[in-house]
Design an enzyme around this catalytic site. Structure first.
Site, short mmCIF file in Angstrom:
data_model
loop_
_atom_site.label_atom_id
_atom_site.label_comp_id
_atom_site.label_asym_id
_atom_site.label_seq_id
_atom_site.Cartn_x
_atom_site.Cartn_y
_atom_site.Cartn_z
N LYS A 1 -0.54 2.53 1.68
CA LYS A 1 -1.63 2.51 2.99
C LYS A 1 -0.90 1.89 4.16
CE LYS A 1 -3.62 1.24 -0.52
NZ LYS A 1 -4.80 0.33 -1.67
N GLU B 1 -3.58 11.67 0.06
CA GLU B 1 -4.74 11.43 -0.77
C GLU B 1 -5.04 10.27 -1.43
OE1 GLU B 1 -8.34 12.47 -1.16
OE2 GLU B 1 -7.60 14.43 -1.33
N VAL C 1 -6.65 6.69 -0.21
CA VAL C 1 -8.31 6.28 -0.07
C VAL C 1 -8.76 6.88 -1.08
CG1 VAL C 1 -10.33 6.49 1.31
CG2 VAL C 1 -8.07 6.24 2.73
N GLU D 1 -3.89 -4.80 -6.00
CA GLU D 1 -2.86 -4.60 -5.25
C GLU D 1 -1.89 -5.84 -5.76
OE1 GLU D 1 -2.27 -2.33 -2.57
OE2 GLU D 1 -4.01 -1.58 -3.76
N LYS E 1 -8.23 1.23 4.43
CA LYS E 1 -8.64 2.58 4.01
C LYS E 1 -9.52 3.14 5.13
CE LYS E 1 -8.19 1.68 -0.89
NZ LYS E 1 -8.86 1.09 -2.16
N1 HSE Z 1 -6.47 -2.32 -5.04
C1 HSE Z 1 -6.84 -1.03 -4.70
C2 HSE Z 1 -8.37 -0.90 -5.09
C3 HSE Z 1 -6.11 -0.01 -5.43
O1 HSE Z 1 -8.60 -1.79 -5.83
O2 HSE Z 1 -9.15 0.00 -4.77
C4 HSE Z 1 -6.53 1.55 -4.97
O3 HSE Z 1 -6.20 1.59 -3.39
#
Ligand code: HSE
Length: 328
Positions: free
Chosen positions: A112, A136, A139, A197, A212
């Protein structure tokens, strides 16, 4: 004709991609891989099982081969860039992507950082070189939001969007409300499940959802917005008591991301909403509602995080490219 890929990053997403290619026996040859410490290159195709096994016990390959070596020397059609997000400057992934594009390679990514910061530049470079940059997986995890925007809704004007864009926060809020877990316990579970993450503060402070939102806004409206334009409040200060009080009123709390360009609204914040609201669902699910001029309101819902779910989006992009261009 097989498509050849090089994979940068063997964390939760990279491993999921390799596992699914092997399990489904997809016509995809992996000619290079790199993790943070080592790399492997083999133009005739790596043994995916052996790569995953060596990763389980340490590094994936030789310390003499770096990620940059893989990008610049391996023989591939598509660079699959799935290293952790760096929201500061998008590096080193941004440089790797540019290098691959300069070599005339397509790029597929879940990263991202570079997409939220440099989408316009990457798309411009890709156009010049006649290659695809597809993202893709950045997001909504497994939700095919980019495909929907670029194809099914292509003739529509998107008027606004809102939804739940972070699986970790949704999981934490669900577990705190349902089981009375503390925030720390629920976060530990989300990390264990591979939703969070590498740095989970991105998730719980609302930064991941905001990134996002930026990616969606720039994809839809091409308006060059950046993260500092988003009003962000996370869930890191929410207590189990706050959730219990909401429950007493037949409500719950969800981290909602919203973009209303006509009103200049770009916001991520925890909201008290009724439990029967369509955006209240459990676990790592995400949902994105699009308000459009022709199609009316469209809501996409699905697993927003997780190794295999994100691999679904990555593999979808790889197969999209291989079906649109001649590989090999
Ligand atoms: N850490 C992100 C979440 C992973 O929990 O949505 C997916 O982008």
């Amino acid at each position: 004709m097989s498509v050849r890929i090089a994979v940068l990053g063997l964390g939760s997403v990279g491993k999921g991609v390799l596992e699914m290619i092997a399990k489904k026996d997809l016509d995809i040859i992996v000619t290079g891989v790199a993790d943070s410490k080592s790399g492997l290159i083999d133009p005739s195709g790596l043994d995916i099982g052996a790569v995953l096994l060596s990763k389980r016990t340490g590094s994936c390959g030789s310390v003499a081969i770096s990620a940059k070596d893989v990008v610049s020397r391996a023989d591939y059609d598509i660079l699959v860039e799935v290293t952790p997000t760096n929201a500061g400057d998008g590096e080193p992934a941004f440089s790797y992507m540019k290098l691959a594009i300069e070599r005339g390679k397509h790029v597929v990514t879940s990263n991202k950082g570079p997409i939220s910061l440099h989408l316009k530049e990457l798309k411009g470079l890709a156009r010049e070189r006649g290659v695809f940059v597809r993202y893709e997986a950045t997001v909504g995890g497994a939700i095919p939001i980019m495909h929907t925007l670029g194809n099914g809704l292509a003739g529509n004007e998107i008027l606004a969007l809102y939804g739940v864009l972070n699986g970790t926060c949704n999981y934490i809020l669900t577990r705190m409300a349902a089981e009375g877990l503390t925030y720390d316990q629920a976060l530990a579970e989300a990390r264990e499940l591979g939703y969070a993450e590498a740095d989970p503060t991105y998730d719980v402070k609302g930064i991941d959802a905001a990134i996002k939102l930026v990616i969606l806004a720039n994809t839809i409206w091409d308006n060059g917005v950046s993260l500092d334009r988003v009003d962000i409040t996370g869930i890191d200060l929410l207590t189990t008591d706050a959730l219990r009080l909401a429950e007493e009123k037949d409500c719950t709390i969800r981290l909602i991301a919203e973009a209303f360009p006509n009103r200049g609204v770009l916001r991520v914040s925890p909201r008290i909403i009724r439990k029967d609201h369509p955006l209240v669902f459990e676990g790592s699910l995400n949902a994105i509602t699009l308000e459009t001029d022709m199609a009316g309101e469209i809501t996409l819902i699905g697993k927003g995080a997780g190794s295999i779910e994100t691999a679904s989006a990555i593999i979808g992009d790889i197969l999209f490219i291989s079906s649109h261009v001649r590989c090999n």
